[in-house]
Design a protein around this motif. Sequence first.
Motif, short mmCIF file in Angstrom:
data_model
loop_
_atom_site.label_atom_id
_atom_site.label_comp_id
_atom_site.label_asym_id
_atom_site.label_seq_id
_atom_site.Cartn_x
_atom_site.Cartn_y
_atom_site.Cartn_z
N GLU A 270 0.84 -1.20 0.00
CA GLU A 270 0.00 0.00 0.00
C GLU A 270 0.87 1.24 0.00
O GLU A 270 1.84 1.31 0.75
CB GLU A 270 -0.86 0.02 1.27
N ASN A 271 0.53 2.20 -0.84
CA ASN A 271 1.20 3.50 -0.80
C ASN A 271 0.20 4.53 -1.34
O ASN A 271 -0.88 4.17 -1.80
CB ASN A 271 2.53 3.49 -1.59
N ILE A 272 0.59 5.80 -1.28
CA ILE A 272 -0.38 6.85 -1.63
C ILE A 272 -0.84 6.73 -3.08
O ILE A 272 -2.01 6.95 -3.39
CB ILE A 272 0.18 8.26 -1.30
N THR A 273 0.08 6.32 -3.96
CA THR A 273 -0.31 6.22 -5.38
C THR A 273 -1.34 5.11 -5.58
O THR A 273 -2.39 5.34 -6.20
CB THR A 273 0.93 5.92 -6.26
N LEU A 274 -1.04 3.94 -5.04
CA LEU A 274 -1.98 2.82 -5.22
C LEU A 274 -3.31 3.13 -4.55
O LEU A 274 -4.38 2.84 -5.10
CB LEU A 274 -1.39 1.53 -4.64
N ASN A 275 -3.25 3.72 -3.34
CA ASN A 275 -4.51 4.04 -2.65
C ASN A 275 -5.34 5.05 -3.44
O ASN A 275 -6.56 4.92 -3.53
CB ASN A 275 -4.23 4.61 -1.25
N THR A 276 -4.65 6.03 -4.04
CA THR A 276 -5.38 7.05 -4.82
C THR A 276 -5.99 6.42 -6.07
O THR A 276 -7.17 6.68 -6.39
CB THR A 276 -4.44 8.21 -5.21
N ILE A 277 -5.23 5.58 -6.74
CA ILE A 277 -5.77 4.90 -7.94
C ILE A 277 -7.01 4.09 -7.55
O ILE A 277 -8.05 4.15 -8.22
CB ILE A 277 -4.69 4.00 -8.59
N TYR A 278 -6.91 3.36 -6.46
CA TYR A 278 -8.04 2.52 -6.02
C TYR A 278 -9.27 3.38 -5.66
O TYR A 278 -10.39 3.11 -6.09
CB TYR A 278 -7.62 1.67 -4.81
C1 LIG Z 1 1.06 5.05 -11.35
C2 LIG Z 1 1.13 3.58 -11.20
O1 LIG Z 1 0.79 2.86 -12.06
C3 LIG Z 1 1.50 2.89 -9.98
O2 LIG Z 1 1.56 1.55 -10.34
C4 LIG Z 1 2.77 3.19 -9.28
O3 LIG Z 1 2.82 2.29 -8.21
P1 LIG Z 1 4.07 2.19 -7.21
O4 LIG Z 1 4.19 3.52 -6.53
O5 LIG Z 1 3.65 1.11 -6.27
O6 LIG Z 1 5.25 1.81 -8.07
#
Ligand SMILES: CC(=O)[C@@H](O)COP(=O)(O)O
Length: 148
Positions: free
Chosen positions: A71-79
Motif C-alpha cells: 500500500e502507498n499513496i499512489t496505489l490508494n489514490t488509484i483505487y
Molecule cells: C502510477 C502507477 O501505475 C502505480 O503503479 C505506481 O505504483 P508504485 O508507486 O507502487 O510503483
Amino acid sequence: MNKVLIVEATLHPNTADALSSAVRFVLEQNGIEYERVQVTGIFEIPAAVSIALDAFDYDGAIVVGSLIGQENITLNTIYQECARGVNDISIHFSLPIGFGIFMAENEAQALEQASVIGKQAALCCLELIKIKNLYQSFHNDSGSGYKN
Ligand SMILES: CC(=O)[C@@H](O)COP(=O)(O)O
Ligand SMILES: Nc1c(NC[C@H](O)[C@H](O)[C@H](O)CO)[nH]c(=O)[nH]c1=O
C-alpha cells in the motif's frame, strides 16, 4: 434482459484471467449475454464504462481488476478514484454494477482471492438488476422524475 458489460483491467494478466473467468461462469450459468472490454489499469475503468454506456444501453456492468503491491499513496489514490468513479456512474445512471476490484500484496495472494471476488461481483450485479426489474414491474410509469 439485453446485455451486461464486463470491463477488465489486464495489468496483472493472470489475476485478470481468473477474475474474468469467474464472472463469465456466473453469467453463462444464468444465461446472460455479455460483452467484454479490456483496459490496462483499473484507473481507466470508470472512463471505459462511461464510454461504453454512450454507445449501448447495457443492463449492468461488472468491473474487475487488481492492484498488486505494498500500500502507498499512489496505489490508494488509484483505487479510491476508481471506486469513486465506478460508484458515481452506478448511482447517477441507476446502473447495476458489480465491483470486483481489489488490492493484494503479491500475485499469489491476488490469485487466491480472484475467483471468489469475480463470482461475488457478478452475483451482486445480477442482484441489482433483479431489484431494478422488480421496481420497474411494480411501478411501470416513468418514475418520480427525481433524476430528470
Ligand atoms: C502510477 C502507477 O501505475 C502505480 O503503479 C505506481 O505504483 P508504485 O508507486 O507502487 O510503483
Ligand atoms: N499499479 C497498478 C495499476 N496502475 C496503473 C493505473 O491503473 C493506470 O493504468 C495508469 O496510471 C495510467 O492511467 N493499475 C492496476 O490495474 N493495477 C496495479 O497494480
